[in-house]
Scaffold this active site. Structure first.
Site, mmCIF file in Angstrom:
data_model
loop_
_atom_site.group_PDB
_atom_site.id
_atom_site.type_symbol
_atom_site.label_atom_id
_atom_site.label_comp_id
_atom_site.label_asym_id
_atom_site.label_seq_id
_atom_site.Cartn_x
_atom_site.Cartn_y
_atom_site.Cartn_z
ATOM 1 N N GLY A 9 -14.326 -38.324 10.843
ATOM 2 C CA GLY A 9 -14.706 -36.734 10.434
ATOM 3 C C GLY A 9 -13.933 -36.398 9.563
ATOM 4 C CD GLU A 10 -9.233 -35.723 8.721
ATOM 5 O OE1 GLU A 10 -9.179 -36.000 7.682
ATOM 6 O OE2 GLU A 10 -8.385 -35.461 9.604
#
Lengths: 347, 347
Positions: free
Chosen positions: B314-315
Site C-alpha cells: 500500500g502507501e
C-alpha cells in the site's frame, strides 16, 4: 576471456543474510515488497555488501550486427534497416532513446557486425569483428575465432563502461533477422524443439514462421551431441549474441548488475551461462517478451522478469523500462527507516 | 461533488485515432510496444490531444485514516501505527518516499481521518473529516454526510495539486485495519462473496483472516439491495477510501491521469466508478497487489495492471513504481522518429 571467466565469484552469502535481516527491520510488513525484496537481496550478494551500491549511472549498450540468414527471407525487413536504425539510435530517435531519457540512462551503440561501414559518431563504439555473419542455413554463421573475438569485444565494452563509472549495465540488440539465430541458440542451449522457441520476431506471417522454424531446425542438425558453447555460437549464432554474452560475463566479473531484455539478449545470456554458470547472479530479467524463446530462456536461466507488457521490440527497451524498479529495490535498503529509528510500533 | 461529476467527459475518439495512426508511423514494428501502445492511446483520449502531455510533475497523495473496526482485532498492528507512519512519510523514511525519490515524484500526506491531532508539517494536508470511523462490525462506519465530506476533501486535494502544476496524480493509503473496509467495499461493488475478496493485508494468520471475513460478511448484510454508492461507503467504508474516490473523480474532471495502487485505492476507485463510470478513463492500474480483492476490483473496473511483483504494502508504492512506465509510454508519442523522418525503410 579467460581472465573475465576467472574473475566471476559466487554470491556473498553474508551480504545476502545482512540484506534479509535488514528487510525485517524496515518500516513495512515483512515480505510486503514481494519480488523486490528478493531482488535487493540478490544484488547485495552480487556486490558483496549490504546495502549494495545504488545502480546509477546506468549505461545501455545496443549491440548491432547483420545476418547472412537474411538471404533465406526469414524477415520482411530489408537488411539495410540495421544500419538505418543504428543511425536512428545515434540521433536519439528510437524507442530505446526515449525510454533511456525517461529513466536517466545513457545509450551506446556497438557495431560488432553491421554489414556496412559506419562513420564515427558520438555514442558509437566501433568493435566490428566482421560485416555480418554467413548464412547459418547453409553452413556455420562464423568461425569459432570470430565468435571468440565478438565475445571479447563485448567484454571490452563492459570494461570500458564500468571504468567510465556505470554501476548498472543494460543489454540491447539490433540486427535484422537476428531472432532466427536467437531461436537456434535458445533451442541448442535449452534442448527445446525449434518450433517451441521460434517466434514471429517483428511480426512475420504464418508462412514465414514455418520457413524460419525449418531454417532453425536444419541448422541445429549440424551440431554434434553436447557441443562446446563456442561451437554452438559459431555454428548458429550472431555477432551481437556473442558480444552480448561477453558483455554479461564482464558485468559479472565486475560484480555490476546487468538488465537483460528480450529474446536476443536472452540468447546471449544462455551463451554466457554455458561459458560460466555464475554469470546469472549478475543478471536481472527486465521483462518477458512475447517471443516464445524468451520464456524458454528465462525458465532455463531461472530468472523471473520484472515486467510483462506484451512487448517485442528489442533494442533493450524492456530492460530500460525495468531500471527504475531495480533502482527502487536497492534504494529501500539504503533509505527506508527502521521501526526503531522511526519510532513505529511493531505488531 | 456535483460540479466535479458534471465535468467528467468521455474519451476523445479523435485524439485516440491520431495516437493509433502515429504509432504506425514510428520507427518500430507495429504493435511491438504491446500494452504501452494501448496505454498511450488511452491517455491521448483522456487529454483530448495527441500526443498527450508528458505526465510530469507527479504528485503522490497518501490518504490516511483510522478505523473503528480495529476494535474487532482484524489487524495485529496497534492503531497508533497510522499516526506513526504519517510521521514517517513526512520525515521521508517510508518505502513510498524512497520510491518517489527514485522516480521524481512529490509525496503529500492527507489526514482525512487519523484518530489523533497532527501538528502542521510540510507535506501534510489537513482535511480531517473526523478522527476515524465507527466500528463497521456493529453499525455504519460513518454518516452519509461524513462520507460526502471525505469525498469532497479528496476532490479539493486533487484540485490543489493540479493547480500547483501536477500533470499526473498517484493515490496511496495508510490506515491500520483499512483492508477490512476495503474488502467490504469491493464485495459490495463487485458482487463477490466476502471470502473471495478478504485478504491477509499486512500478513494476518488464518484465525484472524476468518474473523476478518466474518466481520466483512456481517457488515454487508446491513446493506439494502442495490444501495446508493454513498450509502455503501458510509455503511462499510473508510474515510481514506471516500477521499480517494473524490481524488479520482477530480483527476478525471481535470483530464489528468491517476495511477491506482493496491486494494485500498482500488476500493476507492470502485466508489468513484459507481458515482461516475467515466472516471475509469483517467485511471491507470499501477500494479496487481497480492490481496485477492485487488484482482476482483481490477477485473470489475476493466483495468490491466502494469506491474505484478507480489507486493502488498500500500502507501501508493505499487503505483509510484509504475510511473516511469506510464511516462515512457507517453514519451514514445512525443519523441520517437517516424520512418520518414529517420530515413528508415519499411518492410
Amino acid at each position: 576471456m579467460r581472465e573475465t571467466l576467472d574473475a566471476i565469484r559466487p554470491p556473498d552469502e553474508e551480504a545476502m543474510a545482512a540484506a534479509r535481516a535488514r528487510h525485517d527491520r524496515l518500516t513495512k510488513p515483512a515480505g510486503s515488497l514481494g519480488a523486490l525484496e528478493e531482488l535487493s537481496i540478490r544484488l547485495a550478494g552480487l556486490a558483496g555488501t549490504c546495502p549494495p551500491p545504488l545502480p546509477a549511472p546506468a549505461a545501455v549498450a545496443v549491440f548491432a550486427g547483420d545476418h547472412g540468414v537474411h538471404a533465406q527471407r526469414v524477415s520482411p525487413w530489408p537488411q539495410e534497416v540495421t544500419v538505418q536504425m543504428v543511425a536512428n539510435y545515434l540521433a536519439g530517435g528510437a524507442v530505446v532513446n526515449a525510454f533511456a531519457r525517461e529513466v536517466g540512462a545513457g545509450v551506446h551503440v556497438v557495431d560488432v557486425g553491421v554489414a556496412a561501414d559506419l562513420d564515427p559518431a558520438p555514442g558509437l563504439i566501433v568493435a566490428k569483428v566482421r560485416p555480418g555473419t554467413d548464412d547459418l542455413a547453409v553452413g556455420p554463421a562464423m568461425s569459432e575465432a570470430d565468435a571468440r573475438a565478438a565475445i571479447e569485444a563485448g567484454i571490452r565494452v563492459a570494461d570500458r563502461l564500468v571504468a567510465d563509472g556505470a554501476r548498472i549495465l543494460i543489454a540491447g540488440d539490433m540486427g535484422i533477422a537476428n531472432t532466427t539465430p536467437a531461436a537456434a541458440l535458445i533451442a541448442a542451449f535449452t534442448g527445446r524443439d525449434a518450433a517451441e522457441v521460434t517466434g514471429r520476431g517483428t511480426g512475420i506471417d504464418d508462412y514465414t514462421l514455418q520457413l524460419k522454424t525449418s531454417v532453425v531446425r536444419t541448422a541445429l542438425r549440424r551440431l554434434p551431441a553436447d557441443p562446446d558453447p563456442l561451437r554452438v555460437l559459431a555454428e548458429v549464432g550472431g555477432l551481437e549474441h556473442a558480444a552480448i554474452a561477453g558483455f554479461m560475463l564482464a558485468a559479472a566479473a565486475h560484480r555490476v548488475p546487468l538488465i537483460v531484455d528480450g529474446v536476443n539478449t536472452l540468447a546471449g545470456a544462455l551463451v554466457a551461462a554455458a561459458l560460466h554458470p555464475g554469470v546469472t547472479a549478475a543478471l536481472v530479467a527486465g521483462h518477458r517478451s512475447v517471443e516464445p524463446g524468451a520464456t524458454a530462456a528465462l525458465a532455463h536461466l531461472g530468472l523471473d522478469p520484472l515486467i510483462d507488457l506484451h512487448m517485442r521490440l528489442g533494442e533493450g527497451t524492456g530492460a530500460v523500462l525495468a531500471l527504475p524498479i531495480v533502482a527502487a529495490a536497492v534504494r529501500v535498503l539504503h533509505e527506508v527507516a527502521t521501526f526503531d529509528s522511526a519510532g513505529v510500533t511493531e505488531k
